[in-house]
Design a protein around this motif. Structure first.
Motif, mmCIF file in Angstrom:
data_model
loop_
_atom_site.group_PDB
_atom_site.id
_atom_site.type_symbol
_atom_site.label_atom_id
_atom_site.label_comp_id
_atom_site.label_asym_id
_atom_site.label_seq_id
_atom_site.Cartn_x
_atom_site.Cartn_y
_atom_site.Cartn_z
ATOM 1 N N VAL A 195 0.834 -1.217 0.120
ATOM 2 C CA VAL A 195 -0.043 -0.175 -0.092
ATOM 3 C C VAL A 195 1.088 1.072 -0.053
ATOM 4 C CG1 VAL A 195 -1.826 1.310 1.338
ATOM 5 C CG2 VAL A 195 -1.958 -1.202 1.292
ATOM 6 N N ASN A 196 0.645 2.087 -0.892
ATOM 7 C CA ASN A 196 1.497 3.512 -1.180
ATOM 8 C C ASN A 196 0.772 4.282 0.070
ATOM 9 O OD1 ASN A 196 3.416 2.653 -3.062
ATOM 10 N ND2 ASN A 196 2.252 3.440 -4.492
ATOM 11 N N VAL A 197 1.863 5.071 0.486
ATOM 12 C CA VAL A 197 1.315 6.224 1.407
ATOM 13 C C VAL A 197 1.442 7.529 0.624
ATOM 14 C CG1 VAL A 197 1.579 7.449 3.528
ATOM 15 C CG2 VAL A 197 2.104 5.049 3.514
ATOM 16 N N VAL A 236 -7.761 2.856 -0.390
ATOM 17 C CA VAL A 236 -8.429 1.681 0.506
ATOM 18 C C VAL A 236 -9.809 2.047 0.676
ATOM 19 C CG1 VAL A 236 -8.400 1.081 2.801
ATOM 20 C CG2 VAL A 236 -6.288 1.262 1.733
ATOM 21 N N GLU A 237 -10.393 3.359 0.784
ATOM 22 C CA GLU A 237 -11.780 3.534 1.033
ATOM 23 C C GLU A 237 -12.614 3.288 -0.287
ATOM 24 O OE1 GLU A 237 -9.756 7.701 0.545
ATOM 25 O OE2 GLU A 237 -9.378 5.699 1.297
ATOM 26 N N GLN A 274 -2.627 15.307 4.617
ATOM 27 C CA GLN A 274 -3.401 14.348 4.841
ATOM 28 C C GLN A 274 -2.536 12.915 3.990
ATOM 29 O OE1 GLN A 274 -5.565 14.290 7.352
ATOM 30 N NE2 GLN A 274 -5.067 16.369 7.706
ATOM 31 N N ALA A 275 -2.629 11.999 4.882
ATOM 32 C CA ALA A 275 -2.091 10.853 4.219
ATOM 33 C C ALA A 275 -3.324 9.899 3.776
ATOM 34 C CB ALA A 275 -1.505 9.917 5.431
ATOM 35 N N ARG A 276 -3.110 9.390 2.554
ATOM 36 C CA ARG A 276 -4.268 8.646 1.805
ATOM 37 C C ARG A 276 -3.343 7.450 1.297
ATOM 38 N NH1 ARG A 276 -8.305 11.477 -2.128
ATOM 39 N NH2 ARG A 276 -9.595 9.825 -1.165
ATOM 40 N N PHE A 277 -4.391 6.290 1.346
ATOM 41 C CA PHE A 277 -3.602 4.941 1.120
ATOM 42 C C PHE A 277 -4.097 4.314 -0.009
ATOM 43 C CE2 PHE A 277 -3.632 6.052 5.617
ATOM 44 C CZ PHE A 277 -2.392 5.557 6.084
ATOM 45 N N ARG A 330 -3.169 4.185 9.579
ATOM 46 C CA ARG A 330 -2.818 5.397 10.315
ATOM 47 C C ARG A 330 -1.795 5.226 11.529
ATOM 48 N NH1 ARG A 330 -8.438 7.257 8.941
ATOM 49 N NH2 ARG A 330 -8.291 8.573 6.866
ATOM 50 N N ARG A 331 -2.241 4.146 12.193
ATOM 51 C CA ARG A 331 -1.574 3.731 13.380
ATOM 52 C C ARG A 331 -0.311 3.418 13.053
ATOM 53 N NH1 ARG A 331 -3.546 -0.508 18.256
ATOM 54 N NH2 ARG A 331 -2.038 0.623 20.071
ATOM 55 N N VAL A 332 -0.010 2.619 12.007
ATOM 56 C CA VAL A 332 1.191 2.195 11.733
ATOM 57 C C VAL A 332 2.183 3.343 11.374
ATOM 58 C CG1 VAL A 332 2.602 0.570 10.151
ATOM 59 C CG2 VAL A 332 0.550 -0.301 11.287
ATOM 60 N N LEU A 333 1.422 4.243 10.436
ATOM 61 C CA LEU A 333 2.126 5.283 10.085
ATOM 62 C C LEU A 333 2.539 6.178 10.992
ATOM 63 C CD1 LEU A 333 2.687 7.057 7.443
ATOM 64 C CD2 LEU A 333 0.612 8.161 7.734
#
Length: 207
Positions: free
Chosen positions: A96-98, A129-130, A104-107, A146-149
């Motif tokens: 998954v690319n950040v 992802v969404e 804001q981060a999108r995945f 987001r928690r991993v990020l």
């Protein structure tokens, strides 16, 4: 917000701690020295009353592999990974690319393993992802990413496969952070596994 992380060379100890993760110690130090964690997702902890799962060997193997190829004191990047080193698990891997957009981060799914596509009965590569999962799974998965990020630490979760008419499939995964420059996470490596899925669980046959 962009998050930067630096880590030491670590390995997973078999004992499990009671506050949300697995003990990890620096090589060469006394066992029990706490330096980092394989976290549990908030949703998983709520659903299981914080019962700790058995972290199966393939999850630990990939964690140790990523640490072994990382530059000293830094996170590993995609450029450090040789897929041939874990070729039998590639079909269960997602990348998954950040992407940073206005702070804001999108995945976005960059790569989706063949078994992942078969199990989902759809190709989600290239999708955010969404847009790739059922709406009621999106918040959970985005929260995990987001928690991993934010923490720079691998995270475990287990829930139904998040695709239409596939929720009967029991699946688990660990999310691992990758950073091309060693500090700023720009990709997340996900290893997936399945229970009772007609022999498609890699952990039943890939020891």
């Amino acid at each position: 917000m962009t998050q930067s992380h630096a880590i030491s060379s670590c390995y997973v100890e078999p004992e499990v701690l009671s506050h949300g993760g697995y003990q990890i110690t620096d090589e060469g130090t006394e066992a029990g020295t706490e330096t980092s964690w394989c976290l549990l997702s908030d949703s998983y902890e709520r659903e299981t009353n914080a019962a700790l799962p058995v972290l199966r060997p393939q999850f630990v193997r990939i964690y140790r592999y990523l640490q072994s190829v990382a530059p000293p004191g830094h996170l590993p990047g995609r450029q450090h990974i040789d897929p041939l080193d874990f070729h039998e698990l590639l079909t269960y891997v997602n990348l998954v690319n950040v992407e940073q957009e206005e702070g804001q981060a999108r995945f976005r799914f960059r790569l989706v393993g063949t078994t992942q596509t078969i199990m989902a009965k759809r190709d989600i590569s290239g999708l955010l992802v969404e847009d790739a999962v059922l709406p009621y799974f999106a918040a959970r998965i985005l929260g995990n990413l987001r928690r991993v990020l934010e923490t720079g630490t691998p995270l475990y979760d287990r829930f139904s496969m998040p695709h239409p008419n596939r929720e009967f499939i029991d699946s688990e995964r660990v999310y691992y952070p990758l950073a091309g420059n060693g500090e700023t996470i720009d990709m997340i490596f996900i290893l997936n596994g399945y229970y009772g899925a007609s022999g498609l669980d890699p952990f039943d046959k890939k020891k």
